[in-house]
Motif scaffolding. Structure first.
Motif, PDB file in Angstrom:
ATOM      1  N   TYR A  95       9.655  -9.093   6.004  1.00 55.49           N
ATOM      2  CA  TYR A  95       8.539  -8.457   6.702  1.00 55.49           C
ATOM      3  C   TYR A  95       7.780  -7.582   5.717  1.00 55.49           C
ATOM      4  N   PHE A  96       6.473  -7.831   5.571  1.00 56.74           N
ATOM      5  CA  PHE A  96       5.622  -7.048   4.680  1.00 56.74           C
ATOM      6  C   PHE A  96       4.789  -6.094   5.528  1.00 56.74           C
ATOM      7  N   ALA A  97       5.117  -4.800   5.447  1.00 55.62           N
ATOM      8  CA  ALA A  97       4.482  -3.769   6.262  1.00 55.62           C
ATOM      9  C   ALA A  97       3.342  -3.147   5.469  1.00 55.62           C
ATOM     10  N   GLY A 136       0.848  -1.173   0.000  1.00 53.63           N
ATOM     11  CA  GLY A 136       0.000   0.000   0.000  1.00 53.63           C
ATOM     12  C   GLY A 136       0.886   1.226   0.000  1.00 53.63           C
ATOM     13  N   GLU A 137       0.491   2.265   0.733  1.00 56.29           N
ATOM     14  CA  GLU A 137       1.289   3.492   0.775  1.00 56.29           C
ATOM     15  C   GLU A 137       2.053   3.592   2.084  1.00 56.29           C
ATOM     16  N   ARG A 138       2.460   2.470   2.596  1.00 56.55           N
ATOM     17  CA  ARG A 138       3.277   2.427   3.820  1.00 56.55           C
ATOM     18  C   ARG A 138       4.687   2.891   3.490  1.00 56.55           C
ATOM     19  N   THR A 139       5.328   3.539   4.421  1.00 59.18           N
ATOM     20  CA  THR A 139       6.713   3.946   4.280  1.00 59.18           C
ATOM     21  C   THR A 139       7.578   3.085   5.189  1.00 59.18           C
ATOM     22  N   VAL A 140       8.646   2.538   4.648  1.00 60.03           N
ATOM     23  CA  VAL A 140       9.565   1.732   5.452  1.00 60.03           C
ATOM     24  C   VAL A 140      10.981   2.242   5.229  1.00 60.03           C
ATOM     25  N   PRO A 144       4.546  -7.021  -3.488  1.00 59.73           N
ATOM     26  CA  PRO A 144       3.387  -6.144  -3.373  1.00 59.73           C
ATOM     27  C   PRO A 144       2.994  -5.577  -4.730  1.00 59.73           C
ATOM     28  N   PRO A 145       1.734  -5.153  -4.910  1.00 60.51           N
ATOM     29  CA  PRO A 145       1.310  -4.567  -6.176  1.00 60.51           C
ATOM     30  C   PRO A 145       2.102  -3.316  -6.497  1.00 60.51           C
ATOM     31  N   ARG A 146       2.375  -3.104  -7.772  1.00 60.67           N
ATOM     32  CA  ARG A 146       3.169  -1.941  -8.189  1.00 60.67           C
ATOM     33  C   ARG A 146       2.408  -0.652  -7.914  1.00 60.67           C
ATOM     34  N   GLY A 147       3.220   0.400  -7.708  1.00 61.80           N
ATOM     35  CA  GLY A 147       2.619   1.706  -7.501  1.00 61.80           C
ATOM     36  C   GLY A 147       1.999   1.893  -6.132  1.00 61.80           C
ATOM     37  N   GLY A 148       2.198   0.903  -5.252  1.00 60.32           N
ATOM     38  CA  GLY A 148       1.547   0.970  -3.956  1.00 60.32           C
ATOM     39  C   GLY A 148       2.366   1.605  -2.876  1.00 60.32           C
ATOM     40  N   ALA A 149       3.655   1.840  -3.097  1.00 61.05           N
ATOM     41  CA  ALA A 149       4.518   2.312  -2.018  1.00 61.05           C
ATOM     42  C   ALA A 149       5.071   3.683  -2.311  1.00 61.05           C
ATOM     43  N   ARG A 150       5.024   4.543  -1.331  1.00 61.87           N
ATOM     44  CA  ARG A 150       5.680   5.847  -1.452  1.00 61.87           C
ATOM     45  C   ARG A 150       7.179   5.663  -1.305  1.00 61.87           C
ATOM     46  N   PRO A 151       7.963   6.638  -1.793  1.00 61.79           N
ATOM     47  CA  PRO A 151       9.403   6.537  -1.567  1.00 61.79           C
ATOM     48  C   PRO A 151       9.690   6.415  -0.072  1.00 61.79           C
TER      49      PRO A 151
END
Length: 384
Positions: A228-230, A151-155, A374-381
């Motif tokens: 770990y998938f956040a 999703g749009e989680r930041t790690v 994870p699906p593409r485009g789902g994570a912020r930098p």
């Protein structure tokens, strides 16, 4: 040892406890899951624990239900019924944050190591087996495993550049990776009585992690593959995102106090102060700030100015120009200029979750545990 290739499991731990081949009731690892209204993500979380290759004999899962009302209670009971030797459960009245249920789970833990897994998140099948093996081989007190955003989680990314048997408190990216999603040697935690601050509805894991890392003789990183998938929920209802600005401001102040409590004045402390200004304080002035009531905006600016005055000397100037300007406007209490800057900043414009993006996230969550990416485009930098 090659840091990226953990040794075979079963080595004796730092505290002298025997490995999994010994005749002992002590599991290798206790996994604590603090859950509050996390369906449907909770199903994937608990399924990923059932699928762990370390096996039920070497682990225990303690699920603390913090007063859920969305069906999480029934789902926890279903897993406990089907896997009675693996899951133990606690039901409590809602505490308003993860600190109290994490402490309650920690009190029940029996493992040589303890691992905290977010009820929104899940693990790759080999995660616990490989973490325990590396921690035993490296004699680690704290071990970080590579995280992947969903999703749009930041790690964090910088600390996971490579596997390493030992990293520094500052200089290898650790200040940017203060979530509790780590393997901790339980004897270290108990020796020093390390617990979560239950007065903090948000960010309570950070002082816990900081104290554990300061007291650790060795901090290691396992980063050769995702473990770990956040997950950031599609409705952004994770506690960190739903806490109001005044609550987050109060909790941010506790982070600065913790850094002063555990670190002497100097570069180490300043590195953690920089991190808190860069992340928690700056995030008080996100896209939602202009829509807050006038009194709340003034209170947030006043609180941020207090933090800047108390902890910003020699630190604020090390921030990037964008963050430094925002905090300088808060320091001056110039709410109008702050709102104008936020409105003109494309990086602070909320990104809506599209139906297609939500559907792809749900499909991925329902897939086999640890399968694919994870699906593409789902994570912020991610912050490095």
């Amino acid at each position: 040892m090659s840091a990226g290739t953990p040794a075979a499991s079963g080595a004796a731990g730092r505290d002298g406890a025997a490995g999994p081949d010994a005749d002992t009731a002590c599991p290798d690892v206790s996994v604590v899951v603090a859950a509050f209204d996390t369906m449907p993500y909770l199903t994937r979380c608990l399924s990923s624990l059932v699928e762990q290759t370390i096996g039920a004999r070497r682990m225990e899962v303690i699920v603390v239900d913090d007063g859920s009302t969305d069906g999480s209670t029934e789902e926890i009971a279903r897993f406990a019924t089907h896997h009675p030797g693996l899951f133990s459960t606690v039901r409590r009245a809602n505490s308003g944050g993860p600190a109290a249920p994490c402490n309650q789970g920690l009190e029940r833990a029996r493992g040589r190591y303890v691992f905290f897994l977010g009820a929104d998140d899940h693990l790759a099948p080999q995660a616990l087996e490989r973490m325990v093996a590396m921690a035993d081989d490296c004699r680690s007190d704290v071990l970080l495993c590579k995280m992947v955003p969903v999703g749009e989680r930041t790690v964090p990314t910088g600390v996971f550049g490579r596997s390493a048997p030992m990293i520094r408190l500052v200089g290898d990216g650790l200040p940017w990776a203060l979530s509790n999603t780590k393997l901790f040697r339980r004897s270290l935690v108990e020796e020093h009585g390390i617990r979560y601050d239950e007065s903090m509805p948000a960010f309570s894991d950070q002082p816990f992690v900081l104290e554990a890392c300061v007291r650790a003789a060795r901090i290691s990183v396992l980063a050769d593959q995702p473990h770990y998938f956040a997950v950031r929920r599609a409705d952004s209802s994770n506690i960190t995102y739903r806490a109001g600005p005044e609550v987050r401001l109060h909790c941010a102040e506790r982070l600065f106090e913790a850094a002063c409590r555990f670190l002497p004045p100097g570069p180490l402390r300043d590195a953690f102060h920089k991190r808190h200004f860069h992340v928690e304080v700056f995030q008080l002035f996100g896209a939602d700030f202009p829509a807050l009531d006038h009194e709340v905006r003034q209170a947030v600016c006043t609180g941020a100015a207090r933090l800047i005055g108390g902890y910003g000397d020699g630190v604020l100037e090390r921030l990037d120009p964008r963050r430094r300007r925002t905090l300088e406007l808060a320091w001056r209490g110039d709410v109008a200029a702050l709102c104008a800057e936020i409105a003109a900043d494309p990086e602070r414009t909320p990104r809506p979750v599209t139906p297609a993006g939500r559907a792809s996230l749900v499909r991925w969550l329902r897939g086999p545990g640890g399968a694919g990416r994870p699906p593409r485009g789902g994570a912020r930098p991610a912050v490095g």
